[in-house]
Design an enzyme around this catalytic site. Structure first.
Site, PDB file in Angstrom:
ATOM      1  N   HIS A  73      38.103   1.497 -19.870  1.00  0.00           N
ATOM      2  CA  HIS A  73      37.778   0.606 -20.762  1.00  0.00           C
ATOM      3  C   HIS A  73      36.367  -0.106 -20.198  1.00  0.00           C
ATOM      4  O   HIS A  73      35.579  -0.681 -21.129  1.00  0.00           O
ATOM      5  CB  HIS A  73      38.801  -0.505 -20.746  1.00  0.00           C
ATOM      6  CG  HIS A  73      39.855  -0.084 -21.760  1.00  0.00           C
ATOM      7  ND1 HIS A  73      40.444  -0.849 -22.693  1.00  0.00           N
ATOM      8  CD2 HIS A  73      40.784   0.999 -21.666  1.00  0.00           C
ATOM      9  CE1 HIS A  73      41.336  -0.508 -23.307  1.00  0.00           C
ATOM     10  NE2 HIS A  73      41.477   0.852 -22.782  1.00  0.00           N
ATOM     11  N   VAL A  77      32.305  -0.032 -22.527  1.00  0.00           N
ATOM     12  CA  VAL A  77      31.611  -1.291 -23.153  1.00  0.00           C
ATOM     13  C   VAL A  77      30.461  -1.481 -22.047  1.00  0.00           C
ATOM     14  O   VAL A  77      30.850  -1.941 -20.837  1.00  0.00           O
ATOM     15  CB  VAL A  77      32.512  -2.356 -23.370  1.00  0.00           C
ATOM     16  CG1 VAL A  77      31.776  -3.676 -23.856  1.00  0.00           C
ATOM     17  CG2 VAL A  77      33.531  -1.870 -24.257  1.00  0.00           C
ATOM     18  N   GLY A  79      28.665   0.320 -20.615  1.00  0.00           N
ATOM     19  CA  GLY A  79      28.635   1.290 -19.385  1.00  0.00           C
ATOM     20  C   GLY A  79      29.591   0.887 -18.082  1.00  0.00           C
ATOM     21  O   GLY A  79      30.148  -0.159 -18.407  1.00  0.00           O
ATOM     22  N   SER A  83      31.788  -5.012 -16.150  1.00  0.00           N
ATOM     23  CA  SER A  83      31.820  -6.097 -17.190  1.00  0.00           C
ATOM     24  C   SER A  83      33.284  -6.468 -17.466  1.00  0.00           C
ATOM     25  O   SER A  83      33.411  -7.425 -17.916  1.00  0.00           O
ATOM     26  CB  SER A  83      31.003  -5.634 -18.291  1.00  0.00           C
ATOM     27  OG  SER A  83      31.121  -4.408 -19.085  1.00  0.00           O
ATOM     28  N   GLU A  92      34.724  -9.789 -21.846  1.00  0.00           N
ATOM     29  CA  GLU A  92      35.181  -8.417 -22.398  1.00  0.00           C
ATOM     30  C   GLU A  92      36.684  -8.281 -22.222  1.00  0.00           C
ATOM     31  O   GLU A  92      37.435  -7.600 -23.020  1.00  0.00           O
ATOM     32  CB  GLU A  92      34.311  -7.611 -21.723  1.00  0.00           C
ATOM     33  CG  GLU A  92      34.658  -6.244 -22.283  1.00  0.00           C
ATOM     34  CD  GLU A  92      33.522  -5.087 -21.276  1.00  0.00           C
ATOM     35  OE1 GLU A  92      34.103  -3.962 -20.768  1.00  0.00           O
ATOM     36  OE2 GLU A  92      32.350  -5.789 -20.991  1.00  0.00           O
ATOM     37  N   SER A 245      56.924  11.736 -17.099  1.00  0.00           N
ATOM     38  CA  SER A 245      56.598  11.566 -15.752  1.00  0.00           C
ATOM     39  C   SER A 245      55.334  10.678 -15.992  1.00  0.00           C
ATOM     40  O   SER A 245      54.032  10.831 -15.402  1.00  0.00           O
ATOM     41  CB  SER A 245      55.981  12.906 -15.186  1.00  0.00           C
ATOM     42  OG  SER A 245      54.778  13.618 -15.808  1.00  0.00           O
TER      43      SER A 245
END
Length: 327
Positions: A73, A77, A79, A83, A92, A245
């Site tokens: 994640h 956003v 890169g 953030s 964020e 699993s």
């Protein structure tokens, strides 16, 4: 199966000039990272991160997919710049797609220890990338040398999280979102090991506002999901994306999708797209011995590519003192 972030997708690179330009830029930035970046400035950094992840993993193995999802994640956003770690009401991490993210305390703990040894040297973005690698390794997955040298970003806005893949995205949109980050057909990224009932309960009771369940869900599996997520129940209850699993790094996720046992709609739709179905079948249809070797070979390559998305290096960004706030 350990799953990264929200979605396993193996897709064809969109053959457009824009996508090719993005890929070239991504690879160019990747070249600025290097393995062992802290070998002289903070030689104990990777060992500290590893021991921290081990400590949390021993108490709760489900932290592993959490760390993997957290890294995924973050990279989608702004890169791979840490953030996602910033605290604040408009940050964020508070965007809807990021609800339920886990592992922040692991990164904060590792950062605190590193700062005591090498203050102002190791970025939070690098700690997150290294922790994700260690999480996979501890879950019986492969390990790989992580190129480092990322710097932390100075922007974190929830409004910028709209480009994250969504459980509602059809394969065509997932493909566009991954291609926009320079990720192609053979970039196999695993999804988070858990999600919340909120993100898929519509499939169980009111798919396409029909008042019925999604017909692509295996009947037996539907009953299991409805028991876990009763109608009108707690939408924040966590459910494993891999029913076989969820705490192990293996290929059973693909078998689940093939057999109609995908939890998220975006996962199950991979079986309906001809290009992604071939990839799912290739991974699902072999025995662990042969399949595992191929999967373990492809995954590190994809992770290195993912963790190099739009990174900040050199004089860009900063090295945070505390991962949850800007300097």
């Amino acid at each position: 199966m350990l799953e990264v972030g929200v979605y396993i997708v193996c897709m064809k690179m969109a053959a457009t000039l824009g996508s090719l330009m993005i890929l070239v830029m991504t690879l160019g930035v990747q070249a600025q990272l290097k393995t062992g970046f802290y070998s002289t400035t903070c030689p104990s950094a990777e060992a500290i991160i590893r021991s921290t992840v081990v400590s949390y993993f021993n108490k709760d193995p489900t932290i592993a997919p959490g760390l993997l999802r957290l890294h995924f994640h973050d990279c989608f956003v702004q890169g791979c710049d840490g953030s996602i770690l910033i605290a604040g009401s408009s940050a964020e991490k508070n965007a809807l797609p990021n609800l339920g993210l886990r592992g922040f305390e692991v990164i904060d703990d590792a950062k605190s220890q590193i700062e005591a040894t090498c203050p102002g040297v190791v970025s939070c973005a690098d700690i997150l990338a290294l922790a994700a690698r260690d999480a996979v390794d501890l879950s019986d997955g492969p390990s790989w040398p992580v190129p480092t040298g990322r710097r932390d970003g100075k922007i974190s806005l929830s409004s910028q999280a709209s480009n994250l893949p969504s459980p509602l995205d059809p394969v065509s949109i997932q493909r566009q979102k991954f291609a926009a980050k320079g990720l192609d057909d053979h970039d196999l990224v695993t999804l988070v090991g858990q999600t919340d009932c909120t993100f898929f309960s519509y499939r169980l009771y009111n798919y396409t506002t029909s008042g019925r369940a999604d017909p692509t869900i295996n009947v037996g599996f539907l009953a299991q999901l409805q028991a876990l997520c009763p109608k009108g129940g707690d939408g924040l209850r966590r459910v494993g994306l891999d029913k076989d699993s969820s705490a192990k790094f293996d290929v059973s996720f693909f078998k689940n999708v093939r057999d109609g046992n995908g939890v998220l709609e975006s996962d199950q739709r991979l079986w309906e797209d001809s290009a992604t179905q071939r990839v799912v079948q290739n991974y699902a249809g072999n025995i662990r011995g042969l399949l595992g070797l191929r999967f373990d070979f492809e995954f590190p390559k994809a992770m290195i590519k993912l963790s190099s998305i739009e990174v900040k290096t050199g004089v860009d960004g900063e090295i945070r003192k505390v991962c949850s706030k800007f300097n």
